[in-house]
Design an enzyme around this catalytic site. Sequence first.
Site, PDB file in Angstrom:
ATOM      1  N   CYS A   1      -3.500  -0.021   6.954  1.00  0.00           N
ATOM      2  CA  CYS A   1      -3.560  -0.962   8.080  1.00  0.00           C
ATOM      3  C   CYS A   1      -4.210  -0.371   9.327  1.00  0.00           C
ATOM      4  O   CYS A   1      -4.865  -1.076  10.075  1.00  0.00           O
ATOM      5  CB  CYS A   1      -2.158  -1.411   8.423  1.00  0.00           C
ATOM      6  SG  CYS A   1      -1.055  -0.016   8.616  1.00  0.00           S
TER       7      CYS A   1
ATOM      8  N   ASN B   1       0.793  -1.231   0.000  1.00  0.00           N
ATOM      9  CA  ASN B   1       0.000   0.000   0.000  1.00  0.00           C
ATOM     10  C   ASN B   1       0.828   1.285   0.000  1.00  0.00           C
ATOM     11  O   ASN B   1       0.387   2.300  -0.516  1.00  0.00           O
ATOM     12  CB  ASN B   1      -1.005  -0.012   1.157  1.00  0.00           C
ATOM     13  CG  ASN B   1      -0.353  -0.313   2.484  1.00  0.00           C
ATOM     14  OD1 ASN B   1       0.828  -0.667   2.544  1.00  0.00           O
ATOM     15  ND2 ASN B   1      -1.114  -0.190   3.540  1.00  0.00           N
TER      16      ASN B   1
ATOM     17  N   GLU C   1       4.818  -4.945  11.727  1.00  0.00           N
ATOM     18  CA  GLU C   1       3.734  -3.976  11.558  1.00  0.00           C
ATOM     19  C   GLU C   1       2.645  -4.681  10.774  1.00  0.00           C
ATOM     20  O   GLU C   1       2.756  -4.863   9.560  1.00  0.00           O
ATOM     21  CB  GLU C   1       4.226  -2.754  10.771  1.00  0.00           C
ATOM     22  CG  GLU C   1       5.299  -1.961  11.470  1.00  0.00           C
ATOM     23  CD  GLU C   1       4.838  -1.262  12.737  1.00  0.00           C
ATOM     24  OE1 GLU C   1       3.629  -1.304  13.053  1.00  0.00           O
ATOM     25  OE2 GLU C   1       5.696  -0.695  13.421  1.00  0.00           O
TER      26      GLU C   1
ATOM     27  N   GLU D   1       7.605   1.618  14.684  1.00  0.00           N
ATOM     28  CA  GLU D   1       8.333   2.337  13.651  1.00  0.00           C
ATOM     29  C   GLU D   1       8.262   3.826  13.988  1.00  0.00           C
ATOM     30  O   GLU D   1       7.464   4.267  14.811  1.00  0.00           O
ATOM     31  CB  GLU D   1       7.720   2.070  12.271  1.00  0.00           C
ATOM     32  CG  GLU D   1       7.843   0.603  11.906  1.00  0.00           C
ATOM     33  CD  GLU D   1       7.771   0.317  10.418  1.00  0.00           C
ATOM     34  OE1 GLU D   1       6.699   0.532   9.832  1.00  0.00           O
ATOM     35  OE2 GLU D   1       8.802  -0.123   9.858  1.00  0.00           O
TER      36      GLU D   1
ATOM     37  N   LYS E   1      12.892  -6.114   0.516  1.00  0.00           N
ATOM     38  CA  LYS E   1      12.073  -6.766  -0.507  1.00  0.00           C
ATOM     39  C   LYS E   1      10.692  -6.120  -0.525  1.00  0.00           C
ATOM     40  O   LYS E   1       9.918  -6.254   0.417  1.00  0.00           O
ATOM     41  CB  LYS E   1      11.908  -8.267  -0.227  1.00  0.00           C
ATOM     42  CG  LYS E   1      11.232  -8.972  -1.398  1.00  0.00           C
ATOM     43  CD  LYS E   1      10.608 -10.293  -1.036  1.00  0.00           C
ATOM     44  CE  LYS E   1       9.233 -10.171  -0.461  1.00  0.00           C
ATOM     45  NZ  LYS E   1       8.191  -9.675  -1.383  1.00  0.00           N
ATOM     46  N   PRO E   2      10.389  -5.418  -1.627  1.00  0.00           N
ATOM     47  CA  PRO E   2       9.039  -4.855  -1.721  1.00  0.00           C
ATOM     48  C   PRO E   2       8.021  -5.968  -1.963  1.00  0.00           C
ATOM     49  O   PRO E   2       8.394  -7.093  -2.317  1.00  0.00           O
ATOM     50  CB  PRO E   2       9.107  -3.953  -2.963  1.00  0.00           C
ATOM     51  CG  PRO E   2      10.488  -4.033  -3.496  1.00  0.00           C
ATOM     52  CD  PRO E   2      11.201  -5.162  -2.825  1.00  0.00           C
TER      53      PRO E   2
HETATM   54  P1  NDP Z   1       1.263  -9.869   3.043  1.00  0.00           P
HETATM   55  O1  NDP Z   1       1.328 -10.265   4.470  1.00  0.00           O
HETATM   56  O2  NDP Z   1       0.612 -10.747   2.080  1.00  0.00           O
HETATM   57  O3  NDP Z   1       2.738  -9.611   2.492  1.00  0.00           O
HETATM   58  C1  NDP Z   1       3.637  -8.735   3.131  1.00  0.00           C
HETATM   59  C2  NDP Z   1       5.026  -8.956   2.573  1.00  0.00           C
HETATM   60  O4  NDP Z   1       5.554 -10.191   3.063  1.00  0.00           O
HETATM   61  C3  NDP Z   1       5.074  -9.057   1.047  1.00  0.00           C
HETATM   62  O5  NDP Z   1       6.266  -8.452   0.597  1.00  0.00           O
HETATM   63  C4  NDP Z   1       5.095 -10.552   0.848  1.00  0.00           C
HETATM   64  O6  NDP Z   1       5.610 -10.921  -0.399  1.00  0.00           O
HETATM   65  C5  NDP Z   1       5.972 -11.006   1.989  1.00  0.00           C
HETATM   66  N1  NDP Z   1       5.819 -12.401   2.363  1.00  0.00           N
HETATM   67  C6  NDP Z   1       4.746 -13.207   2.200  1.00  0.00           C
HETATM   68  N2  NDP Z   1       4.983 -14.433   2.737  1.00  0.00           N
HETATM   69  C7  NDP Z   1       6.237 -14.385   3.270  1.00  0.00           C
HETATM   70  C8  NDP Z   1       7.050 -15.329   3.979  1.00  0.00           C
HETATM   71  N3  NDP Z   1       6.629 -16.560   4.262  1.00  0.00           N
HETATM   72  N4  NDP Z   1       8.281 -14.935   4.375  1.00  0.00           N
HETATM   73  C9  NDP Z   1       8.719 -13.683   4.136  1.00  0.00           C
HETATM   74  N5  NDP Z   1       7.993 -12.754   3.470  1.00  0.00           N
HETATM   75  C10 NDP Z   1       6.765 -13.090   3.053  1.00  0.00           C
HETATM   76  O7  NDP Z   1       0.608  -8.426   3.085  1.00  0.00           O
HETATM   77  P2  NDP Z   1       0.097  -7.537   1.870  1.00  0.00           P
HETATM   78  O8  NDP Z   1       1.208  -7.145   0.974  1.00  0.00           O
HETATM   79  O9  NDP Z   1      -1.111  -8.211   1.324  1.00  0.00           O
HETATM   80  O10 NDP Z   1      -0.318  -6.204   2.642  1.00  0.00           O
HETATM   81  C11 NDP Z   1      -1.522  -6.058   3.273  1.00  0.00           C
HETATM   82  C12 NDP Z   1      -1.384  -6.323   4.760  1.00  0.00           C
HETATM   83  O11 NDP Z   1      -0.373  -5.508   5.311  1.00  0.00           O
HETATM   84  C13 NDP Z   1      -2.639  -5.967   5.502  1.00  0.00           C
HETATM   85  O12 NDP Z   1      -2.989  -7.004   6.384  1.00  0.00           O
HETATM   86  C14 NDP Z   1      -2.276  -4.743   6.289  1.00  0.00           C
HETATM   87  O13 NDP Z   1      -3.003  -4.574   7.435  1.00  0.00           O
HETATM   88  C15 NDP Z   1      -0.824  -4.889   6.507  1.00  0.00           C
HETATM   89  N6  NDP Z   1      -0.207  -3.601   6.648  1.00  0.00           N
HETATM   90  C16 NDP Z   1       0.256  -3.224   7.879  1.00  0.00           C
HETATM   91  C17 NDP Z   1       0.792  -1.984   8.085  1.00  0.00           C
HETATM   92  C18 NDP Z   1       1.319  -1.599   9.417  1.00  0.00           C
HETATM   93  O14 NDP Z   1       2.191  -0.776   9.480  1.00  0.00           O
HETATM   94  N7  NDP Z   1       0.855  -2.172  10.504  1.00  0.00           N
HETATM   95  C19 NDP Z   1       0.898  -1.026   6.994  1.00  0.00           C
HETATM   96  C20 NDP Z   1       0.423  -1.521   5.737  1.00  0.00           C
HETATM   97  C21 NDP Z   1      -0.111  -2.776   5.588  1.00  0.00           C
HETATM   98  P3  NDP Z   1       4.633 -11.032  -1.669  1.00  0.00           P
HETATM   99  O15 NDP Z   1       3.423 -10.219  -1.410  1.00  0.00           O
HETATM  100  O16 NDP Z   1       5.463 -10.484  -2.756  1.00  0.00           O
HETATM  101  O17 NDP Z   1       4.323 -12.475  -1.783  1.00  0.00           O
END
Ligand code: NDP
Length: 485
Positions: A285, A154, A251, A459, A177-178
Site C-alpha cells: 500500500c 498482501n 489503513e 498502526e 477476518k482475513p
Molecule cells: P479490499 O478493500 O478489497 O478488502 C479488504 C478487506 O475488507 C478484505 O478482508 C475484504 O474481504 C473486506 N471487505 C470487503 N468489503 C467489505 C465490507 N463491505 N465490509 C467489511 N469488510 C469488507 O482490499 P484488498 O484485500 O484488495 O487489499 C488491497 C488494498 O489494501 C489496496 O488498496 C491497498 O492499498 C490496501 N492496503 C493498505 C495497507 C495500509 O496499511 N494502508 C496495507 C495493505 C493493503 P474479502 O476480500 O474477503 O472480500
Amino acid sequence: MTHPAQPKASHFINGEYVEDTAGTPIPVIYAATGEQIATVHAATPAIVEQALSTAKAAQKAWARMTGTERGRILRRAADIMRARNHDLSVLETYDTGKPLQETLVADATSGADALEYFGGLAASLTGEHIPLGEDWVYTKREALGLCVGIGAWNYPTQIACWKGAPALACGNSMVFKPSETTPLCALKVAEILIEAGAPAGVFNVVQGMGEVGGALVTDPRVDKVSLTGSVPTGKKVYAAAAEGMKHVTMELGGKSPLIIFDDADIDNAVGGAINGNFYSSGQVCSNGTRVFVQKGIKEKFLARLAERTGNAILGDPMDEATSFGPMVTENQMNIVLGYIEKGKEEGARLICGGKRADMDGYFIEPTVFADVTDDMTIAREEIFGPVMSVLDFDTEEEVVARANDTEFGLSAGVFTKDFTRAHRVIGNLEAGSCFINSYNDAPVEAPFGGVKASGVGRENSKEAIKHFSQVKSVYVRMGDVEAAF
Ligand code: NDP
C-alpha cells in the site's frame, strides 16, 4: 493427499479450530502454480455469532489481568513465532505467493516484532493525576472492548499481528477476518497466542468475504473496527462503523510520491525506487509508485534502474534465490495487465517489463514506464502491482505541488544530499509515513498510516495504543458539594 497448507478447520474461536461446512467454500490457490492447495468455508451467521459472543465474554477478564501478565503472553507468542519462522514463512508464501526470500524476513518476523513491542508496552499503560487544589482528577487508560480486525491479502500474518498485538495489549479482545484470498496465516497467529497462554476467546479468526466483514462491523457489540484494505472498502466500513459510533482505524491505499533530486546518490535512489515498487511484486500500500526524477539525472537514473531491474529473479517462490514472485491472484494479474496496457495506450515510454512473464503462475515482469505525465491513468490510480511510473520535474516547488495533487496521502519519500531541502520537502508533503534517503521501512516503533483518503488513525508505535484504548477521567471532590438549590 491433503496439502500441508490445509488448516485443521476454517475458523479459530474460543481457543480452538471450528468448522461449519455450511459456509460457502473458499478455495485457496497457490499463486505460483494456480494449484488449489486448501479450502476454507466462509463463516455462517452461526459462526459469526459464536465468535462475537465468545470475544465479548472473554474481554473483561482479559482486561482485568495486569498489563505485565498480558504483556508476558504476547512476548511469549513473539518467541514462538520467531522459533517457527521458517514454517510460518512457507505458509505465508503458499497464502500469498510472495517469495520465501521475503517472507523469511518480513512477515512472521514483523508479526513477532509487534507482539514483542506491544507486549513490552502493556504494563506501561497508565493514566495521570491532575491536582485541582484539594480536589483532583485522575485518568485511566481503558480498553475499548471488542475489536474487529479486517485484513487485506498482501501481508496476512503481519496484518493480524499489527492489529491483534496492540488490541490485546490494551485489554481488548478481537475477532479478525482475513482477506478471503489469504485465509491461512491468521489461523496460525490465533493458535500461537493460545499456546503462549492467552485465554480462549481473546483472539478469534473467522473466514469470509465482504459480507462477513459487514456482519462484524455492524454488530452492536463491537466497539472498534480496524481495516486494512482499499479506499472504496474503507469508505463503506467507515460509514457502517459510524452508524454505531464505533472507533475506527483505516489503513487504506495510496499513490505515493518518491522524489529524486539531481544531487541524490543514484544507486541509493534506484534501490529506494526498487524497494518502493517491486517488493512483494508491488502489492504494497505504501509504495512510491510515482517516481519524480529531476531532469538533470533522468536518463542516468533510468539506465541504472533498467539494469538493476533486469537482475530480478522470477521463479519458484520456495527457492530462496527467487527475488520476485507472482501476483496474488489471476484476477489481480489481469487488473495490473490492464493498467500496463493503459500506460502504453496513453503514451508512456516502456523502459522494461510490460507483460506477463512466460511461465506458470500469475507472474508479471517488473515494469517501468518513463515520460509519464500527471494525468495518465497509471499516475493517478493505485495499481497494486509491479508498475513504476517515472515522471520528470524541474523545481522543488513544482514537484511538491504535483506530488500533493492526489486524493491519497499514505507515504512519501525524498532522495537528496541536501538535508535542509529533504526536511523542507517532507514537511510540505501531504502524507503520513515518510522517508528521507530510504523507502518503505516499517519498523514497529514508527507510526504507520495515511492522511487524506489513505486513512484514519495509526498502526504501530505508541500511537496505536491511543487507537485501541480510551481515557476515563474521574473527578474526586474532597470537600462538600455546593449546589444552587
Ligand atoms: P479490499 O478493500 O478489497 O478488502 C479488504 C478487506 O475488507 C478484505 O478482508 C475484504 O474481504 C473486506 N471487505 C470487503 N468489503 C467489505 C465490507 N463491505 N465490509 C467489511 N469488510 C469488507 O482490499 P484488498 O484485500 O484488495 O487489499 C488491497 C488494498 O489494501 C489496496 O488498496 C491497498 O492499498 C490496501 N492496503 C493498505 C495497507 C495500509 O496499511 N494502508 C496495507 C495493505 C493493503 P474479502 O476480500 O474477503 O472480500
